[in-house]
Design an enzyme around this catalytic site. Structure first.
Site, PDB file in Angstrom:
ATOM      1  N   ARG A   1       0.682  -1.451   0.182  1.00 63.60           N
ATOM      2  CA  ARG A   1      -0.255  -0.047  -0.065  1.00 63.60           C
ATOM      3  C   ARG A   1       0.909   1.386  -0.092  1.00 63.60           C
ATOM      4  O   ARG A   1       0.621   2.323  -0.888  1.00 63.60           O
ATOM      5  CB  ARG A   1      -0.601  -0.325   1.172  1.00 63.60           C
ATOM      6  N   THR A   2       1.926   1.208   0.950  1.00 64.27           N
ATOM      7  CA  THR A   2       2.714   2.402   1.209  1.00 64.27           C
ATOM      8  C   THR A   2       3.297   2.495  -0.378  1.00 64.27           C
ATOM      9  O   THR A   2       3.617   4.406  -0.672  1.00 64.27           O
ATOM     10  CB  THR A   2       2.966   2.924   2.382  1.00 64.27           C
TER      11      THR A   2
ATOM     12  N   HIS B   1       4.789   6.050  11.333  1.00 61.84           N
ATOM     13  CA  HIS B   1       4.057   5.951  10.223  1.00 61.84           C
ATOM     14  C   HIS B   1       3.460   7.401   9.998  1.00 61.84           C
ATOM     15  O   HIS B   1       2.551   7.122  10.335  1.00 61.84           O
ATOM     16  CB  HIS B   1       3.363   4.844   9.695  1.00 61.84           C
TER      17      HIS B   1
ATOM     18  N   LYS C   1      25.367  -3.419  -1.024  1.00 62.90           N
ATOM     19  CA  LYS C   1      27.122  -3.127  -1.293  1.00 62.90           C
ATOM     20  C   LYS C   1      27.925  -2.884   0.115  1.00 62.90           C
ATOM     21  O   LYS C   1      28.835  -2.475  -0.632  1.00 62.90           O
ATOM     22  CB  LYS C   1      27.879  -2.143  -2.249  1.00 62.90           C
TER      23      LYS C   1
ATOM     24  N   ARG D   1      10.978   4.384   3.448  1.00 61.89           N
ATOM     25  CA  ARG D   1      11.072   3.293   4.434  1.00 61.89           C
ATOM     26  C   ARG D   1      12.388   3.199   4.488  1.00 61.89           C
ATOM     27  O   ARG D   1      13.004   2.036   4.235  1.00 61.89           O
ATOM     28  CB  ARG D   1       9.805   2.103   3.650  1.00 61.89           C
TER      29      ARG D   1
HETATM   30  C1  NCD Z   1       1.482  -0.689   7.968  1.00 61.27           C
HETATM   31  C2  NCD Z   1       3.379  -0.392   8.848  1.00 61.27           C
HETATM   32  O1  NCD Z   1       4.359  -0.822   7.610  1.00 61.27           O
HETATM   33  O2  NCD Z   1       3.196  -0.539   9.430  1.00 61.27           O
HETATM   34  N1  NCD Z   1       1.154  -1.086   6.769  1.00 61.27           N
HETATM   35  C3  NCD Z   1       0.491   0.324   6.889  1.00 61.27           C
HETATM   36  O3  NCD Z   1       1.663   0.839   6.035  1.00 61.27           O
HETATM   37  N2  NCD Z   1       0.107   0.028   5.603  1.00 61.27           N
HETATM   38  C4  NCD Z   1       1.475  -1.240   9.287  1.00 61.27           C
HETATM   39  C5  NCD Z   1       1.844  -3.486   9.304  1.00 61.27           C
HETATM   40  O4  NCD Z   1       2.954  -3.488   8.162  1.00 61.27           O
HETATM   41  O5  NCD Z   1       1.303  -4.383   9.788  1.00 61.27           O
END
Ligand code: NCD
Length: 304
Positions: free
Chosen positions: A51-52, A129, A80, A101
């Site tokens: 999703r993100t 997040h 590397k 991320r």
């Molecule tokens: C979440 C995350 O990555 O923290 N997912 C997301 O970004 N929608 C929740 C999860 O991974 O459980």
């Protein structure tokens, strides 16, 4: 040049403004389709995501921009031995904005100090997040009309669940918020969140292991996945992973206007039979995430 590492990097007024922009995008998508023409977003994902990452990418495409990036650390020079700082200094030469991320808490913050373009934290370890929280806030706003006077149940892995930490920070700035923290003892909210947010600002909260007992009080139920990748040993994960499984019968005592949320991905925490319940909002959250990321990109790039 401004980065968003923590949800508290945005004021309440700025969150209102992002929500207004997101609602306008929903109503008038055509107005926005060229706003980021010739701009590039880089998605630097050192950890898995569906999703993100894809919603950042869809957001940029819907604004008429382009996307570059990588979706796993082993696809980048991190494999590397390159440092995060060197990676983002490099990417700053190619892109106008970065979404990152990383499994290490604080990595996007380090990146923002090295980058010459805005960095958005797309999840750092078990920490924060903020853009999931933006998705959550738009969902709550569209379902409930405001952020005040809500009893919010957070259920599952409150220790490692970064979405929970950011959401608590965000909601703590509104009035009449009351949290019910539902988790096994071993997955309780970390002390740094309890002390620096809930206790510090006198936010009413209770901790319980009992989802059913909490259910009738809730306006929002935010379910979370047990974060397997953050456990030190698999045995503990196996023992705790199915602590809470939301099934239709458990909703018998819930309010009719309960809003059931989950950042996704789900494993077993919500049975698919709940998906048909009109109170299930987790796929709406997915959509809302794209609109809020569009609004955030516009804000950080200074596009009118
Ligand atoms: C979440 C995350 O990555 O923290 N997912 C997301 O970004 N929608 C929740 C999860 O991974 O459980």
């Amino acid at each position: 040049m401004r980065s968003i590492i923590d949800i508290l990097d945005l004021s309440v007024e700025e969150i209102d403004s992002l929500i207004n922009t997101a609602c306008d995008i929903i109503e008038n998508p055509d107005k926005y389709c060229d706003k980021c023409k010739r701009k590039k977003l880089a998605t630097l994902f050192f950890e898995p995501s569906t999703r993100t990452r894809l919603s950042f990418e869809a957001a940029m495409y819907e604004l008429g921009g382009n996307v570059i990036g990588f979706s796993a650390a082993n696809n980048s020079s991190a494999a590397k031995g390159e440092s995060v700082s060197d990676t983002v200094k490099t990417v700053s030469c190619y892109a106008d904005i970065i979404a990152m991320r990383h499994p290490k808490e604080g990595a996007p913050m380090v990146a923002s100090m090295a980058a010459s373009v805005p960095v958005i934290n797309a999840g750092d370890g078990g920490h924060n997040h903020p853009t999931q929280t933006l998705a959550d806030l738009l969902t709550i706003y569209r379902e409930k009309g405001s952020f005040n006077n809500l009893t919010v149940g957070l259920c599952g892995d409150l220790k490692f669940g970064r979405t929970v930490h950011s959401l608590i920070n965000a909601l703590s700035r509104y009035s009449g918020i009351n949290f019910i923290l539902i988790s096994p003892d071993e997955l309780k909210l970390p002390d740094y969140v309890t002390n620096n947010v809930l206790k510090k600002y006198n936010i009413p909260y209770e901790e319980t292991t009992d989802l059913l007992e909490a259910m009738p009080k809730l306006d929002i139920l935010y379910m979370t996945r047990v974060q397997r990748e953050r456990f030190f040993n698999e045995q503990d994960y196996i023992r705790l992973k199915d602590s809470y499984i939301l099934t239709p019968d458990k909703l018998d005592t819930a309010k009719q206007d309960l809003c059931i949320m989950h950042p996704l991905p789900r494993v077993n925490e919500i049975s698919v039979a709940v998906d048909n319940d009109k109170r299930a909002c987790y796929f709406k959250q997915v959509k809302n995430g794209k609109y809020m990321r569009m609004a955030l990109i516009l804000m950080l790039l200074g596009v009118e």
